[in-house]
Design an enzyme around this catalytic site. Structure first.
Site, PDB file in Angstrom:
ATOM      1  N   VAL A  19       1.137  -1.731   0.142  1.00  0.00           N
ATOM      2  CA  VAL A  19      -0.260  -0.033   0.206  1.00  0.00           C
ATOM      3  C   VAL A  19       1.302   0.943   0.594  1.00  0.00           C
ATOM      4  CG1 VAL A  19      -1.595   1.175   1.275  1.00  0.00           C
ATOM      5  CG2 VAL A  19      -1.892  -1.642   1.214  1.00  0.00           C
ATOM      6  N   ASP A  40      10.421   2.502   6.391  1.00  0.00           N
ATOM      7  CA  ASP A  40      10.523   1.618   6.966  1.00  0.00           C
ATOM      8  C   ASP A  40      11.492   0.465   7.769  1.00  0.00           C
ATOM      9  OD1 ASP A  40       7.714  -0.662   5.065  1.00  0.00           O
ATOM     10  OD2 ASP A  40       9.151  -1.371   6.351  1.00  0.00           O
ATOM     11  N   ARG A  93     -10.584  -7.837   9.929  1.00  0.00           N
ATOM     12  CA  ARG A  93     -10.071  -5.930   9.891  1.00  0.00           C
ATOM     13  C   ARG A  93      -9.866  -6.102  11.801  1.00  0.00           C
ATOM     14  NH1 ARG A  93     -13.056  -3.772   5.738  1.00  0.00           N
ATOM     15  NH2 ARG A  93     -11.911  -3.918   3.570  1.00  0.00           N
ATOM     16  N   PRO A 127      -7.147  -2.240  12.009  1.00  0.00           N
ATOM     17  CA  PRO A 127      -7.985  -2.105  11.606  1.00  0.00           C
ATOM     18  C   PRO A 127      -8.581  -0.258  11.979  1.00  0.00           C
ATOM     19  CG  PRO A 127      -8.178  -2.015  13.444  1.00  0.00           C
ATOM     20  CD  PRO A 127      -6.822  -2.765  12.921  1.00  0.00           C
ATOM     21  N   VAL A 128      -9.077   0.473  10.059  1.00  0.00           N
ATOM     22  CA  VAL A 128      -8.239   2.562  10.726  1.00  0.00           C
ATOM     23  C   VAL A 128      -8.955   2.637  11.792  1.00  0.00           C
ATOM     24  CG1 VAL A 128      -9.588   2.709   8.117  1.00  0.00           C
ATOM     25  CG2 VAL A 128      -7.575   3.775   9.037  1.00  0.00           C
ATOM     26  N   ASP A 129      -9.860   2.702  12.124  1.00  0.00           N
ATOM     27  CA  ASP A 129     -10.318   4.100  12.161  1.00  0.00           C
ATOM     28  C   ASP A 129      -9.987   3.642  13.999  1.00  0.00           C
ATOM     29  OD1 ASP A 129     -13.294   4.608  10.902  1.00  0.00           O
ATOM     30  OD2 ASP A 129     -13.598   2.394  10.424  1.00  0.00           O
ATOM     31  N   SER A 149      -7.602   7.254   7.008  1.00  0.00           N
ATOM     32  CA  SER A 149      -8.645   6.727   5.516  1.00  0.00           C
ATOM     33  C   SER A 149      -9.485   6.151   5.501  1.00  0.00           C
ATOM     34  CB  SER A 149      -7.527   6.046   4.484  1.00  0.00           C
ATOM     35  OG  SER A 149      -7.403   4.777   5.444  1.00  0.00           O
ATOM     36  N   ASP A 154     -13.657   2.742   0.188  1.00  0.00           N
ATOM     37  CA  ASP A 154     -15.424   1.563  -0.207  1.00  0.00           C
ATOM     38  C   ASP A 154     -16.572   3.039  -0.671  1.00  0.00           C
ATOM     39  OD1 ASP A 154     -15.055   0.320   2.796  1.00  0.00           O
ATOM     40  OD2 ASP A 154     -14.037   1.388   2.997  1.00  0.00           O
ATOM     41  N   THR A 155     -16.086   4.186  -0.646  1.00  0.00           N
ATOM     42  CA  THR A 155     -17.653   5.461  -1.182  1.00  0.00           C
ATOM     43  C   THR A 155     -17.219   5.183  -2.728  1.00  0.00           C
ATOM     44  OG1 THR A 155     -18.124   6.236   1.080  1.00  0.00           O
ATOM     45  CG2 THR A 155     -17.766   7.599  -1.043  1.00  0.00           C
ATOM     46  N   ARG A 157     -15.886   2.790  -4.346  1.00  0.00           N
ATOM     47  CA  ARG A 157     -16.319   1.299  -4.730  1.00  0.00           C
ATOM     48  C   ARG A 157     -17.977   1.563  -5.275  1.00  0.00           C
ATOM     49  NH1 ARG A 157     -12.777  -2.043   0.033  1.00  0.00           N
ATOM     50  NH2 ARG A 157     -11.184  -3.033  -1.725  1.00  0.00           N
ATOM     51  N   HIS A 181     -14.894   1.209   8.655  1.00  0.00           N
ATOM     52  CA  HIS A 181     -14.184   0.775   7.377  1.00  0.00           C
ATOM     53  C   HIS A 181     -14.458  -0.535   7.997  1.00  0.00           C
ATOM     54  CE1 HIS A 181     -12.139  -0.552   4.009  1.00  0.00           C
ATOM     55  NE2 HIS A 181     -10.619  -0.288   4.763  1.00  0.00           N
ATOM     56  N   THR A 236      -4.705  -5.850  -1.212  1.00  0.00           N
ATOM     57  CA  THR A 236      -5.205  -4.419  -2.441  1.00  0.00           C
ATOM     58  C   THR A 236      -4.140  -3.426  -1.580  1.00  0.00           C
ATOM     59  OG1 THR A 236      -6.673  -3.230  -0.256  1.00  0.00           O
ATOM     60  CG2 THR A 236      -7.632  -5.990  -1.597  1.00  0.00           C
TER      61      THR A 236
HETATM   62  P1  NAD Z   1       2.495  -4.447   3.762  1.00  0.00           P
HETATM   63  O1  NAD Z   1       2.474  -5.655   4.792  1.00  0.00           O
HETATM   64  O2  NAD Z   1       3.113  -5.041   2.401  1.00  0.00           O
HETATM   65  O3  NAD Z   1       3.062  -3.432   4.452  1.00  0.00           O
HETATM   66  C1  NAD Z   1       3.474  -3.032   5.936  1.00  0.00           C
HETATM   67  C2  NAD Z   1       4.853  -2.362   6.127  1.00  0.00           C
HETATM   68  O4  NAD Z   1       4.769  -2.346   7.111  1.00  0.00           O
HETATM   69  C3  NAD Z   1       6.034  -3.491   5.607  1.00  0.00           C
HETATM   70  O5  NAD Z   1       7.275  -3.115   4.620  1.00  0.00           O
HETATM   71  C4  NAD Z   1       6.664  -3.386   6.786  1.00  0.00           C
HETATM   72  O6  NAD Z   1       7.879  -3.844   6.611  1.00  0.00           O
HETATM   73  C5  NAD Z   1       6.423  -2.302   7.747  1.00  0.00           C
HETATM   74  N1  NAD Z   1       6.505  -2.009   9.619  1.00  0.00           N
HETATM   75  C6  NAD Z   1       5.391  -2.988  10.111  1.00  0.00           C
HETATM   76  N2  NAD Z   1       6.304  -2.667  11.378  1.00  0.00           N
HETATM   77  C7  NAD Z   1       6.756  -1.359  11.185  1.00  0.00           C
HETATM   78  C8  NAD Z   1       7.249  -0.219  11.829  1.00  0.00           C
HETATM   79  N3  NAD Z   1       7.331  -0.355  13.177  1.00  0.00           N
HETATM   80  N4  NAD Z   1       8.136   0.824  11.565  1.00  0.00           N
HETATM   81  C9  NAD Z   1       7.648   0.974   9.893  1.00  0.00           C
HETATM   82  N5  NAD Z   1       7.829   0.301   8.905  1.00  0.00           N
HETATM   83  C10 NAD Z   1       7.263  -1.265   9.503  1.00  0.00           C
HETATM   84  O7  NAD Z   1       0.955  -4.691   4.303  1.00  0.00           O
HETATM   85  P2  NAD Z   1       0.082  -3.659   3.027  1.00  0.00           P
HETATM   86  O8  NAD Z   1      -0.429  -4.420   1.817  1.00  0.00           O
HETATM   87  O9  NAD Z   1       0.783  -2.699   2.735  1.00  0.00           O
HETATM   88  O10 NAD Z   1      -1.215  -3.414   3.376  1.00  0.00           O
HETATM   89  C11 NAD Z   1      -0.386  -1.946   5.265  1.00  0.00           C
HETATM   90  C12 NAD Z   1      -1.739  -2.149   6.150  1.00  0.00           C
HETATM   91  O11 NAD Z   1      -3.061  -0.732   5.316  1.00  0.00           O
HETATM   92  C13 NAD Z   1      -2.679  -3.224   6.462  1.00  0.00           C
HETATM   93  O12 NAD Z   1      -2.569  -2.471   7.777  1.00  0.00           O
HETATM   94  C14 NAD Z   1      -3.398  -3.921   5.624  1.00  0.00           C
HETATM   95  O13 NAD Z   1      -4.351  -3.508   5.863  1.00  0.00           O
HETATM   96  C15 NAD Z   1      -4.156  -1.393   5.622  1.00  0.00           C
HETATM   97  N6  NAD Z   1      -5.132  -1.522   4.600  1.00  0.00           N
HETATM   98  C16 NAD Z   1      -5.784  -0.195   4.065  1.00  0.00           C
HETATM   99  C17 NAD Z   1      -7.198   0.038   3.850  1.00  0.00           C
HETATM  100  C18 NAD Z   1      -7.295   1.531   3.986  1.00  0.00           C
HETATM  101  O14 NAD Z   1      -8.581   1.248   3.018  1.00  0.00           O
HETATM  102  N7  NAD Z   1      -7.292   1.808   4.858  1.00  0.00           N
HETATM  103  C19 NAD Z   1      -6.979  -0.580   2.228  1.00  0.00           C
HETATM  104  C20 NAD Z   1      -5.846  -1.355   1.817  1.00  0.00           C
HETATM  105  C21 NAD Z   1      -5.399  -1.841   3.704  1.00  0.00           C
END
Ligand code: NAD
Length: 322
Positions: A19, A40, A93, A127-129, A149, A154-155, A157, A181, A236
């Site tokens: 993401v 990261d 989530r 879970p973002v909230d 976010s 979702d909106t 979508r 969310h 995603t």
């Molecule tokens: P991912 O595993 O590809 O990436 C997460 C990254 O966080 C990794 O690169 C990891 O090294 C890093 N990380 C972990 N702990 C850390 C720390 N303490 N400091 C710095 N970096 C750290 O996961 P992703 O697919 O990119 O998803 C990331 C998050 O986004 C998940 O929680 C996912 O559920 C969420 N997400 C939210 C939405 C939304 O609409 N809110 C949509 C999709 C995904």
């Protein structure tokens, strides 16, 4: 920020992930961002992503991508947080909560300690909230500068589904998803219209015989979208990256745009002290104000139920102890 040469700086904590790196890619096209900092714990991967992204910068408006530590976030106008574990297949989530809250409790104070007073933090991790609430609680930031976010994706979508259903351009579809969310999110059918024509009148015009069936099919499609994508490709990233980049651009552009971000509620629809999505006006100061719909009784009960679900998670977490 302000002059042409002084475009915004955006830090992405979790920037080496799917993401975070996709959001960096989407932001490079905005013209509003001069520097993107990928932060990261996977530092080699972050360095690789930064190199790869920079090699496309020749084709975008001037922007540099680099890596940095938590302290590099202090120079940012917007800090996007995508760090954490991602949702596994069949995992809700809310199941992610325990894992990610621990990470946030350590990371957020480091990230926010030296932030400028006018910086905005945009939380994406699920879970973002709940994690937006955790971010606000463990930082010294005012609530209007900590945004989730929320249901921006979702909106999108929901609008896309209606746009495809009726072959109408998405900008003519006015529809909102509010609440958590997650599984309890609420599609606000009572406020849905196409070109100003309420959805029920529009469906009569298009000879849709069973509006209930259409609504329930679209609700399933919107609510289950993330599960289905994760089942097929593991995570995603593109849709959410576009949604997060758009929200960031609205902040940097001081747009006073209305987006369904997650924000601290203060009595709206009878809901207090929980981060949840409602349409909110977003600008350089974060959230300016939160709007209320004229919900029907069923929708009002559903959004209150959604708030109760998020609140229960916050209480289970015992924020003072994280
Ligand atoms: P991912 O595993 O590809 O990436 C997460 C990254 O966080 C990794 O690169 C990891 O090294 C890093 N990380 C972990 N702990 C850390 C720390 N303490 N400091 C710095 N970096 C750290 O996961 P992703 O697919 O990119 O998803 C990331 C998050 O986004 C998940 O929680 C996912 O559920 C969420 N997400 C939210 C939405 C939304 O609409 N809110 C949509 C999709 C995904």
């Amino acid at each position: 920020m302000g002059t042409e040469t002084e475009k915004g700086t955006v830090a992405i904590v979790g920037g080496a992930g799917a993401v975070g790196s996709s959001t960096a890619f989407a932001l490079m096209d905005s013209g509003l961002v001069g520097e993107i900092i990928l932060v990261d714990i996977a530092d080699e991967r972050a360095a690789g992503e930064a190199m790869d992204l920079n090699h496309g910068a020749f084709f975008t408006s001037p922007v540099r991508v680099r890596t940095g530590g938590y302290e590099d976030c202090w120079d940012a106008d917007v800090v996007i947080v995508t760090a954490g574990a991602s949702q596994a297949p069949d995992e809700t989530r809310l199941d992610l909560l325990e894992r990610n809250a621990g990470i946030f409790a350590e990371m957020i104070p480091e990230v926010t300690r030296g932030l400028d007073d006018d910086a905005v933090v945009l939380v994406v991790t699920n879970p973002v909230d709940v994690l937006s609430y955790v971010t606000w609680s463990v930082s010294d930031l005012p609530a209007d500068r900590v945004i989730g976010s929320g249901t921006v994706l979702d909106t999108s979508r929901f609008r896309t589904a209606l746009s495809h259903e009726f072959d109408v351009g998405p900008s003519n579809v006015h529809a909102y998803v509010i609440g958590e969310h997650g599984d309890s999110e609420v599609l606000v059918w009572s406020a849905t219209n196409l070109g100003g024509v309420p959805i029920d009148a529009y469906c009569r015009h298009r000879d849709v015989e069973d509006l209930d069936a259409l609504q329930s099919r679209i609700e399933d499609e919107v609510r289950d979208a993330a599960y289905e994508i994760i089942e097929r490709k593991g995570q995603t990233n593109y849709g959410v990256a576009r949604a997060v980049a758009a929200a960031t651009e609205r902040v940097l552009g001081d747009d006073d745009a209305i987006l369904t971000v997650s924000t601290l509620l203060d009595g709206q629809h009878g809901i207090d002290d929980v981060y949840l999505s409602l349409p909110a006006t977003v600008n350089r100061g974060g959230v300016r104000d939160v709007l209320e719909f004229d919900l029907d009784a069923e929708e009002r009960a559903a959004v209150q139920e959604s708030a109760a679900i998020v609140r229960e998670s916050i209480e289970q977490l015992d924020i003072d102890a994280v």
